[in-house]
Design a protein around this motif. Structure first.
Motif, PDB file in Angstrom:
ATOM      1  N   ASN A  47      70.313  55.472 -36.289  1.00 42.41           N
ATOM      2  CA  ASN A  47      70.735  55.965 -37.604  1.00 42.41           C
ATOM      3  C   ASN A  47      70.931  54.877 -38.648  1.00 42.41           C
TER       4      ASN A  47
ATOM      5  N   LEU B 299      70.090  54.511 -41.576  1.00 51.51           N
ATOM      6  CA  LEU B 299      69.552  55.364 -42.649  1.00 51.51           C
ATOM      7  C   LEU B 299      69.161  54.623 -43.915  1.00 51.51           C
TER       8      LEU B 299
ATOM      9  N   TRP C 167      63.555  53.025 -41.833  1.00 50.68           N
ATOM     10  CA  TRP C 167      63.903  54.451 -41.726  1.00 50.68           C
ATOM     11  C   TRP C 167      63.029  55.248 -42.690  1.00 50.68           C
TER      12      TRP C 167
ATOM     13  N   ASP D  67      68.525  58.192 -33.095  1.00 48.20           N
ATOM     14  CA  ASP D  67      69.784  57.623 -32.559  1.00 48.20           C
ATOM     15  C   ASP D  67      69.539  56.308 -31.821  1.00 48.20           C
TER      16      ASP D  67
ATOM     17  N   ASP E 146      71.910  54.201 -29.444  1.00 43.87           N
ATOM     18  CA  ASP E 146      73.304  54.354 -29.868  1.00 43.87           C
ATOM     19  C   ASP E 146      74.140  53.099 -29.556  1.00 43.87           C
TER      20      ASP E 146
END
Ligand code: BGC
Length: 401
Positions: free
Chosen positions: A22, A24, A29, A43, A46
Motif C-alpha cells: 500500500n 499509495l 503505484w 499489500d 505487509d
C-alpha cells in the motif's frame, strides 16, 4: 578464505515498495494502476506492519545484518511536508534491528518516487536534486547508530527505467507492448536497454549531494549500490566490452571513487561479442527472471568494482537467484560465496554479503520470480522460512563459507 573476517556483515536485503504494501503515494503505484498486464504490489508482504517478525527470523537464523529501505513517498507525502509519524516508524525499524543484533544497512531510495516528484519532472526536472537533498536532510535526523547508508539503489537500473517510462509516454495509442519488468529478461526483450547517461550523471549529482548531507549530519559510511552485469569479452572484443560497459556501469562506479563503500549487486554474467551483449542462453538452468545460472557473477563483479573505483571497500548489497527450488538457491549461494571469498583472498576488501532477498516479494510488476529466504502467504501474510535461511544463518555463525 580460511578465517572469518571480523565485523563482516552477513545479512539479507529488501526494498520498501517490494515488501511494505500500500505504497499509495508512489509513482510505481500509479504505474501499477495504469499499465495493462502488470501485476500490482497491493499489500505486498505487509512488512510495513510485520517488519519486527521479518527481522526476528533473520536474527534467529544467525544473520547479523538487515538491509532495508525508507520510503520517500511516505516520508514526504507532499512537497516540503515531512511526516514525523513516518520518520518515527522508520526509526522504530532501526531500533528493532539494533535490539535484535542486526546491523541496519539503510537505503534512502530504491526505484520509487513520490507521485508529486515524478509529476514535477523527476530527476531531470529543475528541482530534482534539491528535492532529493531536502528529503535526505530529513532522514539524516533518524539515522543515529546506523553505520551503513546507501543513497540510491542501482542508479544504472533507475536511469534505464527513466528511459523506459519516457518511451512509454511517447508511444502512440495502440502501440502498447506487453508489460515486462525492467529486471526481467526473456524472448520479448533478450537484452536490457542501455541506461541514459544524462540521467546517470544527474543521479551521480544527487548521490554526491546526499553524501555531503550524510557526512555532515551522521556518522554513517555512505555509498550507493550499482547493478553489475559481470560482462566478459569474447576473444578480440575487449574494446567493445569497455565501450558498452561505460554507460551501463563504469560511469556509476567512477562516481563512487570518494565514497566510503560501494554496494555491488550482481546476479548473472553475460558475454560481449562484436554485436554487443550476448542474450542469456535459454536452458533448464534459466532463472525465473530469465537470467543464466551464473554463481560466478559476483566474483567478476566485485573484482571489476574494485578495479574501477580504485580500491573502495565493497559490500555485496544484493546477490541471489529467482527460483522456486530452494536447493538450487543454496547451491547457487554457496558457489557465489566461494567466488566472493576467492576475490577477498586475492586482496579485494569485501565487508559484507547481503542476500537478495529476505522475503519472496514484489518483483517490479511480477510476483512469480521468488528470490526469498522466507516464503510469504500473500493472503494471510504468514512467513515460512525456507531451508536456505537456516543454511545461510549457519554460514554466518561460522563466519565463512
Ligand atoms: C533490484 C531489486 C530486484 C532485484 C532482483 C535489483 O535489480 O535492486 O529491487 O528485486 O535486483 O531482480
Amino acid at each position: 578464505m580460511t578465517r572469518p573476517v571480523p565485523g563482516f556483515l552477513w545479512g539479507a536485503a529488501t526494498a520498501p515498495h517490494q515488501v511494505e504494501g500500500n505504497n499509495l503515494n508512489s509513482d510505481w503505484w500509479v504505474r501499477e494502476e495504469r499499465v495493462p498486464g502488470m501485476e500490482r504490489s497491493g499489500d505486498a508482504c505487509d512488512s510495513y506492519h510485520r517488519y519486527a517478525e521479518d527481522m526476528r527470523l533473520l536474527a534467529d537464523a544467525g544473520l547479523n545484518s538487515y538491509r532495508f529501505g525508507v520510503e520517500w513517498a511516505r516520508i514526504e507525502p507532499a512537497p516540503g511536508h515531512f511526516s514525523n509519524a513516518e520518520l518515527a516508524h522508520y526509526r522504530r525499524m532501526i531500533d528493532t534491528a539494533l535490539d535484535l543484533g542486526l546491523k541496519p544497512v539503510v537505503t534512502l531510495h530504491h526505484f520509487t518516487h513520490p507521485r508529486w516528484f515524478a509529476e514535477e519532472g523527476g530527476w531531470m526536472g529543475d528541482a530534482g536534486i534539491e528535492r532529493f537533498e531536502t528529503y535526505v536532510k530529513a532522514v539524516a535526523g533518524i539515522l543515529d547508530g546506523v553505520e551503513w547508508v546507501c543513497t540510491i539503489n542501482e542508479p544504472n537500473m533507475l536511469a534505464l527505467m527513466v528511459g523506459m517510462s519516457r518511451a512509454a509516454q511517447a508511444a502512440q495509442p495502440g502501440e502498447t507492448k506487453k508489460w515486462m519488468s525492467p529486471t526481467v529478461e526473456g524472448a520479448a526483450r533478450p537484452v536490457l536497454p542501455d541506461p541514459d547517461p544524462d540521467v546517470g550523471r544527474r543521479l551521480a549529482d544527487g548521490h554526491h549531494a546526499a553524501r555531503a548531507v550524510l557526512r555532515k549530519d551522521t556518522d554513517a559510511k555512505v555509498g550507493w549500490t550499482v547493478a553489475n552485469q559481470a560482462l566478459t569479452p569474447t576473444p578480440g572484443n575487449e574494446d567493445r566490452l569497455r565501450e558498452i560497459r561505460y554507460d551501463r556501469e563504469d560511469l556509476y562506479l567512477e562516481a563512487s571513487r570518494d565514497d566510503d563503500f560501494i554496494g555491488v549487486q550482481s546476479y548473472s554474467s553475460q558475454a560481449v561479442d562484436e554485436n554487443g551483449i550476448v542474450p542469456h542462453p535459454r536452458g533448464p538452468d534459466t532463472t525465473l527472471t530469465g537470467n543464466a545460472y551464473r554463481p560466478d557473477a559476483i566474483g567478476i563483479a566485485v573484482r571489476h568494482a574494485w578495479e574501477v573505483t580504485g580500491g573502495v571497500p565493497i559490500v555485496v548489497t544484493e546477490n541471489g537467484i529467482a527460483t522456486a527450488d530452494d536447493d538450487r538457491r543454496v547451491s547457487y549461494t554457496s558457489e557465489a560465496l566461494r567466488h566472493l571469498f576467492d576475490a577477498a583472498d586475492d586482496g579485494v576488501d569485501v565487508r559484507g554479503y547481503l542476500h537478495w532477498s529476505a522475503l519472496d516479494n514484489f518483483e517490479w510488476g511480477h510476483w512469480k520470480p521468488t528470490f526469498g529466504l522466507i516464503a510469504v502467504d500473500r493472503e494471510t501474510f504468514e512467513r515460512s522460512p525456507k531451508p536456505s535461511l537456516a543454511w545461510l544463518g549457519e554460514v554466518a555463525r561460522r563466519g565463512r563459507p
